[in-house]
Write a protein that holds these residues in place. Structure first.
Motif, PDB file in Angstrom:
ATOM      1  N   THR A  62       0.824  -1.131  -0.008  1.00  0.00           N
ATOM      2  CA  THR A  62       0.198  -0.038   0.103  1.00  0.00           C
ATOM      3  C   THR A  62       0.940   1.286   0.143  1.00  0.00           C
ATOM      4  O   THR A  62       1.726   1.153   1.085  1.00  0.00           O
ATOM      5  CB  THR A  62      -0.358  -0.193   1.311  1.00  0.00           C
ATOM      6  OG1 THR A  62      -1.594  -1.757   1.433  1.00  0.00           O
ATOM      7  CG2 THR A  62      -1.668   0.966   1.410  1.00  0.00           C
ATOM      8  N   GLU A  64       0.693   5.786   0.064  1.00  0.00           N
ATOM      9  CA  GLU A  64      -0.635   6.699   0.238  1.00  0.00           C
ATOM     10  C   GLU A  64      -0.005   8.042  -0.145  1.00  0.00           C
ATOM     11  O   GLU A  64       1.691   8.431  -0.116  1.00  0.00           O
ATOM     12  CB  GLU A  64      -0.665   6.567   1.993  1.00  0.00           C
ATOM     13  CG  GLU A  64      -1.917   8.010   2.177  1.00  0.00           C
ATOM     14  CD  GLU A  64      -1.938   7.844   3.753  1.00  0.00           C
ATOM     15  OE1 GLU A  64      -2.436   8.712   4.347  1.00  0.00           O
ATOM     16  OE2 GLU A  64      -2.531   6.408   4.053  1.00  0.00           O
ATOM     17  N   GLN A  65      -0.403   8.600  -1.165  1.00  0.00           N
ATOM     18  CA  GLN A  65       0.278   9.122  -1.608  1.00  0.00           C
ATOM     19  C   GLN A  65      -0.874  10.829  -1.847  1.00  0.00           C
ATOM     20  O   GLN A  65      -2.264  10.826  -1.599  1.00  0.00           O
ATOM     21  CB  GLN A  65       0.452   9.731  -3.548  1.00  0.00           C
ATOM     22  CG  GLN A  65       1.861   8.718  -3.516  1.00  0.00           C
ATOM     23  CD  GLN A  65       2.054   8.733  -4.860  1.00  0.00           C
ATOM     24  OE1 GLN A  65       0.625   9.056  -6.192  1.00  0.00           O
ATOM     25  NE2 GLN A  65       2.807   8.439  -5.345  1.00  0.00           N
ATOM     26  N   GLU A  66      -0.709  12.477  -1.697  1.00  0.00           N
ATOM     27  CA  GLU A  66      -1.384  13.272  -2.004  1.00  0.00           C
ATOM     28  C   GLU A  66      -1.460  13.561  -3.497  1.00  0.00           C
ATOM     29  O   GLU A  66       0.460  13.497  -4.039  1.00  0.00           O
ATOM     30  CB  GLU A  66      -0.778  14.339  -1.255  1.00  0.00           C
ATOM     31  CG  GLU A  66      -2.014  14.042   0.645  1.00  0.00           C
ATOM     32  CD  GLU A  66      -1.794  15.569   0.937  1.00  0.00           C
ATOM     33  OE1 GLU A  66      -1.354  16.508   0.453  1.00  0.00           O
ATOM     34  OE2 GLU A  66      -2.498  15.321   1.990  1.00  0.00           O
ATOM     35  N   LYS A  75      -5.776  12.920  -1.250  1.00  0.00           N
ATOM     36  CA  LYS A  75      -5.121  11.580  -0.650  1.00  0.00           C
ATOM     37  C   LYS A  75      -6.098  10.238  -1.617  1.00  0.00           C
ATOM     38  O   LYS A  75      -6.704   9.902  -1.543  1.00  0.00           O
ATOM     39  CB  LYS A  75      -5.779  11.549   0.859  1.00  0.00           C
ATOM     40  CG  LYS A  75      -4.757  10.401   1.820  1.00  0.00           C
ATOM     41  CD  LYS A  75      -5.112  10.636   3.047  1.00  0.00           C
ATOM     42  CE  LYS A  75      -5.171   9.156   4.074  1.00  0.00           C
ATOM     43  NZ  LYS A  75      -5.409   9.391   5.494  1.00  0.00           N
ATOM     44  N   ILE A  77      -4.828   6.056  -1.787  1.00  0.00           N
ATOM     45  CA  ILE A  77      -4.315   4.698  -1.316  1.00  0.00           C
ATOM     46  C   ILE A  77      -4.160   4.169  -2.397  1.00  0.00           C
ATOM     47  O   ILE A  77      -5.613   3.921  -3.056  1.00  0.00           O
ATOM     48  CB  ILE A  77      -5.565   5.136  -0.438  1.00  0.00           C
ATOM     49  CG1 ILE A  77      -5.319   5.607   0.735  1.00  0.00           C
ATOM     50  CG2 ILE A  77      -4.208   3.056   0.504  1.00  0.00           C
ATOM     51  CD1 ILE A  77      -5.969   5.876   1.998  1.00  0.00           C
ATOM     52  N   THR A  79      -3.528   0.206  -3.828  1.00  0.00           N
ATOM     53  CA  THR A  79      -2.761  -1.310  -3.096  1.00  0.00           C
ATOM     54  C   THR A  79      -3.144  -2.140  -4.462  1.00  0.00           C
ATOM     55  O   THR A  79      -3.211  -2.052  -5.390  1.00  0.00           O
ATOM     56  CB  THR A  79      -4.335  -1.585  -2.742  1.00  0.00           C
ATOM     57  OG1 THR A  79      -4.554  -0.561  -1.120  1.00  0.00           O
ATOM     58  CG2 THR A  79      -3.394  -2.703  -1.851  1.00  0.00           C
ATOM     59  N   GLU A 102      -7.797   4.349  -3.635  1.00  0.00           N
ATOM     60  CA  GLU A 102      -8.978   4.590  -2.955  1.00  0.00           C
ATOM     61  C   GLU A 102      -8.813   6.333  -2.800  1.00  0.00           C
ATOM     62  O   GLU A 102      -8.031   6.487  -2.473  1.00  0.00           O
ATOM     63  CB  GLU A 102      -8.750   4.119  -1.942  1.00  0.00           C
ATOM     64  CG  GLU A 102     -10.256   4.071  -0.745  1.00  0.00           C
ATOM     65  CD  GLU A 102     -10.160   2.814   0.322  1.00  0.00           C
ATOM     66  OE1 GLU A 102     -10.782   1.773   0.741  1.00  0.00           O
ATOM     67  OE2 GLU A 102      -9.266   3.576   1.429  1.00  0.00           O
ATOM     68  N   HIS A 104      -9.953  10.069  -1.201  1.00  0.00           N
ATOM     69  CA  HIS A 104     -10.253  10.808  -0.224  1.00  0.00           C
ATOM     70  C   HIS A 104     -10.441  11.912  -0.701  1.00  0.00           C
ATOM     71  O   HIS A 104      -9.248  12.869  -0.875  1.00  0.00           O
ATOM     72  CB  HIS A 104      -9.690  10.267   1.363  1.00  0.00           C
ATOM     73  CG  HIS A 104      -9.647   8.569   1.559  1.00  0.00           C
ATOM     74  ND1 HIS A 104     -10.414   8.027   2.607  1.00  0.00           N
ATOM     75  CD2 HIS A 104      -9.165   8.104   0.937  1.00  0.00           C
ATOM     76  CE1 HIS A 104      -9.936   7.553   2.532  1.00  0.00           C
ATOM     77  NE2 HIS A 104      -9.305   6.998   2.223  1.00  0.00           N
TER      78      HIS A 104
END
Length: 127
Positions: A62, A64-66, A75, A77, A79, A102, A104
């Protein structure tokens, strides 16, 4: 893929090998001191030999990036789901089964499917 979001580079999966998914291979690698083979294709466990062959969930990754998409800071995510050959006596082979994203934004969550649905999601959740 997508023209709006940039998918990250995941860590490489182990290369394919002619070795089969059998316990005798693990024993041979231990006896011959082939730590590189053990590190690539096996994981420690509580069995009598102390190792087991890697499974799909061992390569789940996984990130996570902005990212800024359509002037909105999101944001995301990512995977990666991997697939390993599981039947015994088959050569070990590792592939990426799928990559999910995903999104956000403003407290809402969106499973990325395509750019059009992402645009609609952002438009609906803009304050």
């Amino acid at each position: 893929m997508s023209k709006l979001i940039i998918f990250p580079q995941f860590s490489p999966l182990p290369s394919c090998t002619d070795a089969a998914n059998v316990v005798e291979n693990i024993r041979n690698w231990i006896e011959r001191g082939k730590d590189n083979m053990l590190n690539m294709y096996c994981r420690p466990n509580d069995s009598e030999i102390g190792y087991r062959f890697a499974r799909d969930e061992d390569f789940l990754e996984t990130i996570e990036q902005e990212q800024t998409v359509l002037r909105r800071k999101l944001k995301i995510i990512f995977t990666r789901y991997a697939h390993t050959t599981s039947p015994s006596w088959y050569p070990l082979h590792f592939t990426t089964r799928k990559i999910t994203a995903e999104i956000h934004y403003n407290g809402a969550v969106h499973q990325y499917k395509n750019d059009n649905q992402l645009r609609l999601f952002l438009k609906a959740n803009t304050i």
